[in-house]
Design a protein around this motif. Structure first.
Motif, mmCIF file in Angstrom:
data_model
loop_
_atom_site.group_PDB
_atom_site.id
_atom_site.type_symbol
_atom_site.label_atom_id
_atom_site.label_comp_id
_atom_site.label_asym_id
_atom_site.label_seq_id
_atom_site.Cartn_x
_atom_site.Cartn_y
_atom_site.Cartn_z
ATOM 1 N N LYS A 1 -16.116 32.449 43.026
ATOM 2 C CA LYS A 1 -17.369 31.790 42.647
ATOM 3 C C LYS A 1 -18.551 32.113 43.559
ATOM 4 N N CYS B 1 -20.334 34.787 43.366
ATOM 5 C CA CYS B 1 -21.361 35.322 42.474
ATOM 6 C C CYS B 1 -22.072 34.197 41.737
ATOM 7 N N GLU B 2 -21.315 33.206 41.338
ATOM 8 C CA GLU B 2 -21.881 32.062 40.611
ATOM 9 C C GLU B 2 -22.888 31.323 41.475
ATOM 10 N N LYS B 3 -22.559 31.148 42.739
ATOM 11 C CA LYS B 3 -23.451 30.433 43.664
ATOM 12 C C LYS B 3 -24.667 31.279 44.034
ATOM 13 N N CYS C 1 -26.231 33.526 42.140
ATOM 14 C CA CYS C 1 -27.125 33.846 41.017
ATOM 15 C C CYS C 1 -28.244 32.814 40.894
ATOM 16 N N ILE D 1 -24.222 33.486 35.806
ATOM 17 C CA ILE D 1 -22.805 33.787 36.014
ATOM 18 C C ILE D 1 -22.009 32.501 36.185
ATOM 19 N N THR D 2 -20.934 32.405 35.477
ATOM 20 C CA THR D 2 -20.001 31.295 35.640
ATOM 21 C C THR D 2 -18.592 31.865 35.706
ATOM 22 N N VAL D 3 -17.736 31.182 36.410
ATOM 23 C CA VAL D 3 -16.337 31.590 36.508
ATOM 24 C C VAL D 3 -15.543 30.769 35.509
ATOM 25 N N ALA E 1 -15.180 35.952 36.395
ATOM 26 C CA ALA E 1 -16.634 35.873 36.302
ATOM 27 C C ALA E 1 -17.103 36.323 34.922
ATOM 28 N N CYS F 1 -25.379 38.981 42.777
ATOM 29 C CA CYS F 1 -23.945 38.810 42.532
ATOM 30 C C CYS F 1 -23.157 40.004 43.033
#
Length: 277
Positions: free
Chosen positions: A218, A220-222, A224, A229-231, A236, A249
């Protein structure tokens, strides 16, 4: 003489049958709507089914009936959509330009076979035997079913996995339909980032199967800023309608499964492959 008579009799029967078929074809012919014929001529004739219909003929019928939108033909692109809109006298609609992308980076260095496979050399056949011989059951099998299905010769096999030459890809989606592992996805051509993994196992198990796998951390999620982006299920997922192409990301991904991509939009026939940083 007997052979000649037999020959003439058979010839007469053949001519009579042919004449009857000609008469019946004229008497029972179903006339096509001229408008439908004009619309059909705007379509490429690949019959790929990317529009959601069985083929170009069915799509043309639906367009004339008013039950389909003119922007569903991906191979025909904007040119076909504009021509159809002109014929039908309806408002022009933008066609989303998409290309095929192999969401797997499980090359020979990142993963290894878990078993030896000596069966029929197709992905479909291999996947039926315990999911395939690879250590990652979500990865590309590399036997080329997608390459054989591609009408534009845009897919090749190298280093154990399939690769798409997006300068040749027409976006028909036949490769996606053919892949038994569903590792081929259709992404917008203006995409700048892609997830090169389809493994939905937990991080440790995914990494054991492939060094380049997404581990669902996560980061990348944080990172963005647009929330693109969501896991989901340890993998991802990019919402391209939100992506701003910032590349944050990619910078934080610890396994490199998030990669910058460039899909060149150049004339057909140029031998240029997708560039991946």
């Amino acid at each position: 003489m007997e052979i000649l008579i037999a020959f003439l009799v058979m010839l007469g029967i053949a001519l009579a049958a042919g004449l009857l078929l000609l008469v019946f074809s004229k008497l029972f012919a179903v006339e096509k709507n001229p408008l439908e014929i004009s619309v059909r001529e705007c379509l490429p004739g690949i019959n790929c089914g990317a529009c959601g219909y069985k083929g170009c003929d069915d799509y043309a019928t639906a367009l004339v009936d008013g039950t389909a939108k003119p922007n569903l033909c991906i191979p025909g692109a904007q040119t076909a959509a504009d021509a159809i809109s002109g014929i039908l006298g309806i408002e022009k609609v933008i066609v989303e330009d998409v290309v095929a992308f192999v969401a797997c980076n499980g090359n020979c260095e990142a993963t290894s076979p878990a078993a030896r496979y000596d069966g029929v050399s197709t992905c479909k056949a291999a996947s039926m035997l315990y999911g395939g011989p690879g250590s990652c059951r979500f990865g590309c099998l590399g036997l080329g079913d997608c390459a054989m299905a591609c009408p534009s010769n845009a897919i090749c096999l190298a280093d154990g996995i399939a690769h798409v030459d997006t300068s040749r890809c027409i976006g028909c989606g036949l490769c996606k339909q053919t892949c038994p592992k569903k590792v081929i996805v259709m992404v917008p051509q203006e995409s700048a980032v892609a997830v090169m993994c389809g493994n939905k196992q937990k991080g440790a198990d995914a990494r054991k199967a492939c060094k380049n796998a997404c581990i669902g951390c996560k980061k990348c999620e944080k990172a963005c800023p647009a929330g693109a982006i969501t896991v989901v299920d340890n993998l991802a997922v990019i919402d391209y309608t939100k992506c701003t192409h910032c590349g944050n990301c990619v910078d934080v991904c610890p396994t490199g499964c998030l990669r910058k991509v460039f899909f060149p939009d150049i004339p057909e026939g140029c031998d240029v492959q997708s560039l991946i940083d």
